[in-house]
Design a protein around this motif. Structure first.
Motif, PDB file in Angstrom:
ATOM      1  N   ILE A 102      -1.784  -6.207  -3.939  1.00  0.00           N
ATOM      2  CA  ILE A 102      -2.177  -6.008  -2.539  1.00  0.00           C
ATOM      3  C   ILE A 102      -3.253  -7.006  -2.120  1.00  0.00           C
ATOM      4  N   ILE A 103      -4.249  -7.224  -2.962  1.00  0.00           N
ATOM      5  CA  ILE A 103      -5.388  -8.071  -2.581  1.00  0.00           C
ATOM      6  C   ILE A 103      -4.956  -9.502  -2.271  1.00  0.00           C
TER       7      ILE A 103
ATOM      8  N   VAL B   1       0.841  -1.207   0.000  1.00  0.00           N
ATOM      9  CA  VAL B   1       0.000   0.000   0.000  1.00  0.00           C
ATOM     10  C   VAL B   1       0.874   1.254   0.000  1.00  0.00           C
TER      11      VAL B   1
ATOM     12  N   ARG C 237       2.205   1.913  -3.462  1.00  0.00           N
ATOM     13  CA  ARG C 237       1.255   2.609  -4.344  1.00  0.00           C
ATOM     14  C   ARG C 237       1.122   4.078  -3.951  1.00  0.00           C
TER      15      ARG C 237
ATOM     16  N   HIS D 284      -1.414  -2.214  -8.850  1.00  0.00           N
ATOM     17  CA  HIS D 284      -1.066  -2.416  -7.437  1.00  0.00           C
ATOM     18  C   HIS D 284      -2.116  -3.250  -6.701  1.00  0.00           C
ATOM     19  N   SER D 285      -3.367  -3.066  -7.071  1.00  0.00           N
ATOM     20  CA  SER D 285      -4.419  -3.824  -6.371  1.00  0.00           C
ATOM     21  C   SER D 285      -4.256  -5.320  -6.571  1.00  0.00           C
TER      22      SER D 285
ATOM     23  N   GLN E 148     -11.099   0.449  -4.346  1.00  0.00           N
ATOM     24  CA  GLN E 148     -10.196   1.283  -5.123  1.00  0.00           C
ATOM     25  C   GLN E 148      -9.933   0.669  -6.497  1.00  0.00           C
TER      26      GLN E 148
ATOM     27  N   GLN F   8      -9.579  -3.697   5.184  1.00  0.00           N
ATOM     28  CA  GLN F   8      -8.552  -3.154   4.296  1.00  0.00           C
ATOM     29  C   GLN F   8      -8.625  -3.793   2.908  1.00  0.00           C
TER      30      GLN F   8
ATOM     31  N   GLU G 155     -11.382  -2.156   1.073  1.00  0.00           N
ATOM     32  CA  GLU G 155     -10.958  -0.853   0.545  1.00  0.00           C
ATOM     33  C   GLU G 155     -10.160  -1.024  -0.750  1.00  0.00           C
ATOM     34  N   GLU G 156      -9.336  -2.058  -0.826  1.00  0.00           N
ATOM     35  CA  GLU G 156      -8.575  -2.299  -2.050  1.00  0.00           C
ATOM     36  C   GLU G 156      -9.510  -2.680  -3.204  1.00  0.00           C
TER      37      GLU G 156
END
Length: 1127
Positions: free
Chosen positions: A431-432, A360, A363, A427-428, A464, A457, A460-461
């Protein structure tokens, strides 16, 4: 540049477990089944217990990578980088430690010489292909038979000849017998031998690397020191020596940290450091040293966390840190999977979580430093994935320097990296998966709160990443737990995000529920925000799309507006929102007025609604659902003036219904409350559904109820503390039939206790079909069912009685008419009993304008305490009223029952009798009871007496049960029939005695008046008995007769011995004692008769004094005494 290339991760060849590479030639696996079986035995389905080897099938024309020219001196050599990117893959996949040549050749082959020469030629060609490399060569002969050179002299000579022709050591020649049953065993033995040869190759490579150290200096060759130590560690891994490999990797890591780092070479240093750290940690876990692995990783992170590099590429620093945590989490998880124990405070989830946090940050910093970057003109990143050295920049390959060689090109390269990070990196997608891995680990190790935090969290990803539907699904799972645990601040932020996701996806049902929740007082949002959400609901009810949520991008707004327009443009089915799992602004409680209602009563339901929104809310309708569908149409409120809910107040709405007759004895439950919100003229109708009596889910047990019960005293609002009554019992109509019960509260065991029941009809109409049921209460112990009998007068003499009389018909009763019925209860044990009396009847009543037959039930409880009425003890006595335990066959004796009354009321003993055994009979023609018609009170005792005798045919020397004593009795003041009680008589021991003695003497004598005394001695045995008779002297008598004599009594006969007594004293005088002794003994005959004579012969006689003249009083006394018999 390949899309899957990750410049901050580890290359695939680094993460591949190193093991010795063995090449196999000469196997035609396509055309020969034997060769295919051999190849599969080596290469396929390898278990973990086998030697770690990697087998590669080589064709006849394979080529090795060309060898570089060996340096004679390193004096002027300047290394271009730290670690070459092709060196690891070269040893993993291309340079075999051993090449095994397979050939079909038996020792007894007819063309042995030709095949030997052909095989030698192939081996020589193979050595030529290997060139100057130190790869070993081995030869394996596939043979059909099983023969060993050591056992066959000819085979041994041929093996030696073959090794000489091929220029191979004898240890490099092997024979592989092909057998389907034992091929795997031969293969395992062969690969163990091949592994030793292969490992010797890597040992030679290790020695070659060490030989270079003498040519190096720390001024110009610091990079080579790092490289050589890494090579030593890797080669020892290849030869399966992890302990030595760790030592070299650790030295490599320390040498790497000693290198001077700048912004120019930092990226290469930390990439190589990541490779070395991975090797150390993986080997530590493999050697079961988890503490060492964790300690190494922490030191690794502590060293490089502060080395951020240039600020223009700060995102690379966080990308590298994220990858480090992810890689260590993968290694940790793999170790746990193969058996390493982990705990709740130290498991892979923490490392995945930290990796996600750094991703995160990557990013976030990338968006900050790359926001003004433009598309590059040239492609300086071309070949990024094919660089010669790990971690170098593609615009300056092969250059490891402290400062960039060209500043302008360096700046352009940095901009291209920024552009690549901003435009080509999703990036997602990074991250996910990290959040998902962390969530699964925290779930596995039971850390629910951290798991929920990570789920938020992750949502939220997803939000986004414009995947709001998955974000909404995650949030729905998390918000349930936040509601139940009262995390209102967390719930507020999660609900705000969930509302944005519901808007983005046009999820109208979720949007309504979340909006109503945000409008309540539990969630900490501003009043303006609540009003904005309320206005959006009004827009929806009017058929218009809601206004966009704050901080929504224009692209998302355009997509959401189109989705809302398509949804609201057509015909919309009624929307049902489940309010039970929410904490909405409308809180509902539905409760019955009481828990029981009679069938002729009106059942009332009160629905209490609390509005916690800032302004009033109007409902279109309100209904309550029950488990009986016939009542639901009556539990409906549609009057608008009743459905206006003022802000901050509790509104009560009263509904009612009349139960139906068929629901008597059933339960009616509130299954749900439904409120409808709608605007006249709008096609959108929203139903708010509460299951059960209202907010019984999260809101009732968590949201509104105080955390501790004692705090309820401080809560003034009963809406939060009152427990709703959600279930009622429909009882029969309240009976007006009076029931009077007359009985004694204390029952006597075994008696028929009368219970008189009087029924009087106080109804206003005829009571028909009256039935009575009397029996043990259902809560009674099961043992009492077999110890209690209940009947009416007609069943008193029945043998089949139970503990219940059901549905005894009493006919009909007119108004104010009465009837009586008597039941009888027998208690067989002394214990407390609870009887249940149930009176059922029907009466005509008016309900709803019509006359119906209403069943009525009246129940009464009768408590009885049973007690023992008397105690009976029975003794056996001789005819002299002495206790008796042994009797002779044919001897008469007494049975004396003693009855002691313990009843609280007088009882009457009506009769008694004996039920004797077959070997026992009564003495006398007619034996009457001595206690007949005797009344006893508490503490009094009655004594009965019967004379009985045992048959002479009874088995001698055995205990004989005499039978039973049967006593008939009842209460003195009761009309109940008498009952009988049987008491077992004691047992006696039967003696076998062949002799019997009888005494004949007058009832009384007179002083100085002769008195006759005779003894009749009878022999009942089958043998002649010889006796010695002795008559003892007495001070009270003089006697004439034999003092001593001998007798012989024949079988079945008797002898009579006569004495004349002369009394000297008056009174109850002791007779002279007769003694008999048996001189002829036979089996089964007693040796002494003293005990028998003492029991059956009289011991005293009453002697009267001489009369003085003709005194009438003396004559009267003498006559009375003469009537007495003293035995």
């Amino acid at each position: 540049m390949e899309d899957e290339f990750d410049p901050y991760g580890l290359p695939p060849e680094v993460t591949t477990p190193p093991c010795a590479l063995i090449g196999m030639m000469g196997l035609d696996i396509t055309n020969k089944a034997t060769h295919k079986a051999v190849w599969e035995a080596f290469a396929l389905n390898r278990r973990t217990d086998r030697t770690p080897l990697h087998f590669r099938h080589l064709s006849s024309d394979f080529q090795l990578p060309p060898m570089k020219q060996k340096r004679q001196s390193y004096e002027w050599y300047i290394p271009k980088g730290i670690l070459k990117s092709n060196w690891i893959s070269k040893y993993l996949y291309h340079v075999p430690a051993l090449v095994v040549l397979f050939h079909d050749l038996d020792w007894n082959d007819t063309n042995w010489t030709e095949k030997k020469n052909d095989l030698a030629s192939k081996v020589q060609t193979l050595k030529t292909v290997l060139g100057g490399r130190n790869s070993r060569v081995a030869l394996v002969l596939i043979q059909s038979g099983i023969s060993v050179p050591g056992e066959d002299t000819g085979a041994a000579e041929k093996a030696a000849t073959l090794c000489t022709a091929c220029d191979l050591p004898a240890k490099h020649l092997f024979v592989l017998p092909h057998s389907d049953a034992h091929l795997l065993g031969y293969t395992v033995r062969l690969e163990n031998a091949l592994s030793e040869i292969g490992w010797s190759f890597y040992l030679g490579e290790v020695k070659g690397v060490r030989a270079h150290r003498d040519f190096l200096n720390k001024t110009n060759h610091t990079l080579l020191f790092v490289r050589h130590q890494f090579k030593l560690g890797f080669l020892n891994e290849m030869r399966n020596d992890p302990q030595t490999a760790i030592k070299h990797y650790a030295q490599c890591y320390h040498l790497l940290l000693d290198l001077r780092s700048t912004d120019t070479n930092l990226h290469e240093i930390r990439i190589v450091a990541a490779v070395v750290n991975y090797k150390i940690c993986r080997l530590d876990f493999a050697l079961n040293l988890p503490r060492d692995a964790i300690g190494q990783f922490r030191r690794h992170i502590d060293v490089f966390r502060q080395r951020t590099g240039p600020m223009e590429l700060i995102f690379e620093h966080y990308a590298w840190l994220s990858k480090q945590y992810q890689i260590f989490g993968d290694v940790f998880e793999e170790a746990v999977r193969i058996g390493l124990p982990a705990v709740q405070t130290q498991h892979p989830g923490f490392y995945y979580q930290q990796a996600a946090q750094y991703a995160v940050l990557r990013r976030k910093t990338a968006l900050q430093v790359c926001k003004d970057v433009t598309a590059p003109v040239s492609d300086l990143l071309e070949g990024w994935n094919k660089l010669e050295f790990y971690g170098q920049r593609p615009w300056r390959p092969g250059k490891h320097s402290l400062e960039p060689p060209e500043q302008q090109r360096e700046a352009e390269g940095i901009k291209e990296v920024q552009y690549h990070e901003l435009k080509e990196v999703n990036h997602s997608n990074t991250i996910i998966p990290l959040f998902s891995s962390a969530i699964s680990q925290f779930k596995k190790y039971r850390c629910p709160r951290i798991k929920r935090h990570l789920m938020v969290q992750m949502a939220e990803e997803y939000h986004q990443a414009s995947d709001s539907s998955k974000a909404l699904t995650l949030l729905n799972h998390v918000m349930w737990d936040y509601r139940s645990e009262k995390w209102w601040s967390l719930l507020s932020s999660a609900s705000t995000l969930a509302l944005q996701c519901a808007y983005n996806t046009a999820a109208i049902t979720e949007y309504f529920g979340l909006a109503l929740e945000l409008m309540g007082t539990r969630l900490t949002v501003s009043a303006d925000e609540k009003k904005r959400v309320h206005d959006n609901l009004i827009r929806l009810l009017n058929g218009h799309a809601p206004e966009p949520e704050p901080k929504t991008s224009p692209e998302v707004i355009a997509v959401a507006t189109e989705a809302w327009s398509g949804l609201l443009g057509g015909q919309i089915a009624p929307i049902t929102v489940d309010m039970t799992t929410l904490v909405p602004c409308l809180e509902v409680r539905a409760s019955f007025a009481q828990s029981r209602f009679h069938v002729d009563q009106e059942v009332g339901i009160t629905v209490r609604i609390r509005n916690t929104y800032l302004s009033s809310i109007s409902l279109s309708s309100l209904s309550v659902g029950t488990n009986s569908l016939s009542y639901n149409d009556r539990l409906l409120e549609t009057r608008s003036e009743k459905l206006v809910l003022p802000s901050g107040k509790v509104t009560e709405i009263h509904l009612s219904f009349v139960p139906q007759m068929e629901d008597v004895g059933k339960k009616v439950k509130v299954t749900g409350v439904r409120a409808q919100i709608g605007i006249p003229g709008s096609s959108l109708v929203v139903n708010l559904q509460w299951s059960g009596p209202g907010n019984e889910g999260v809101t009732m047990h968590a949201a509104n109820t105080p955390a501790f019960p004692e705090f309820s005293l401080l809560c003034k609002d009963t809406f939060d503390t009152a427990v709703p009554i959600a279930e009622i019992d429909i009882l029969p109509r309240q009976p007006r039939l009076t029931v009077m019960i007359e009985h004694d509260a204390t029952a006597l065991v075994w008696e028929w206790l009368p219970i008189k029941i009087k029924l009087t009809n106080m109804e206003t109409s005829l009571a028909s079909d009256i039935s009575l049921s009397l029996g043990l209460d259902s809560s009674s112990h099961t043992n009492l069912e077999h110890a209690t009998q209940v009947c009416t007068s007609s069943g008193l003499h029945s043998d089949k009685l139970g503990s219940q009389v059901s549905h005894f018909r009493c006919g009909d009763l007119s108004v104010e008419e009465d009837v009586s019925q008597t039941f009888y209860v027998k208690s067989l044990t002394a214990s407390e009993r609870i009887l249940s009396l149930k009176v059922e009847y029907s009466v005509s009543v008016s309900s709803g304008g019509s006359v119906v037959h209403c069943p009525c039930v009246c129940e009464k409880t009768i408590l009885l305490q049973a007690r023992i009425p008397f105690q009976v003890s029975v003794e056996t006595q001789s005819l002299k009223f002495e206790k008796l335990a042994r009797v002779a066959g044919g001897e008469s004796f007494l049975v004396v029952p003693k009855i002691k009354c313990k009843s609280h009321v007088p009882i009457t003993l009506t009769n008694s009798s004996l039920a004797l055994a077959n070997e026992v009979h009564q003495v006398g023609a007619e034996a009457k009871s001595q206690v007949m018609d005797t009344e006893l009170s508490d503490g009094e005792m009655g004594v009965d007496c019967f004379c009985i005798a045992v048959s002479k045919k009874a088995v001698p020397n055995s205990a004989l049960t005499l039978g039973q004593y049967v006593l008939y009795w009842k209460r003195s003041n009761s009309d109940s029939p008498a009952v009988s009680v049987s008491v077992g008589l004691p047992s006696v021991v039967v003696e076998h005695c062949g002799l019997w003695v009888e005494c004949e003497v007058a009832p009384q004598g007179t002083v100085r008046t002769p008195l006759s005394l005779a003894y009749i001695i009878s022999n009942h045995a089958a043998h002649t008995t010889e006796l010695a008779l002795t008559m003892q002297v007495s001070d009270a008598f003089m006697y004439a007769g034999h003092k001593q004599m001998r007798l012989r009594v024949l079988p079945g006969s008797s002898e009579r011995v006569t004495y004349t007594l002369y009394p000297l004293l008056a009174g109850n005088v002791h007779l002279p004692k007769l003694t008999l002794s048996i001189e002829s003994h036979f089996p089964g005959q007693p040796t002494s008769l003293d005990a028998l004579l003492a029991r059956i012969l009289p011991t005293h006689v009453y002697v009267m004094p001489q009369a003085k003249g003709n005194d009438p009083d003396s004559a009267s006394v003498a006559g009375c005494i003469s009537a007495m018999i003293v035995m």
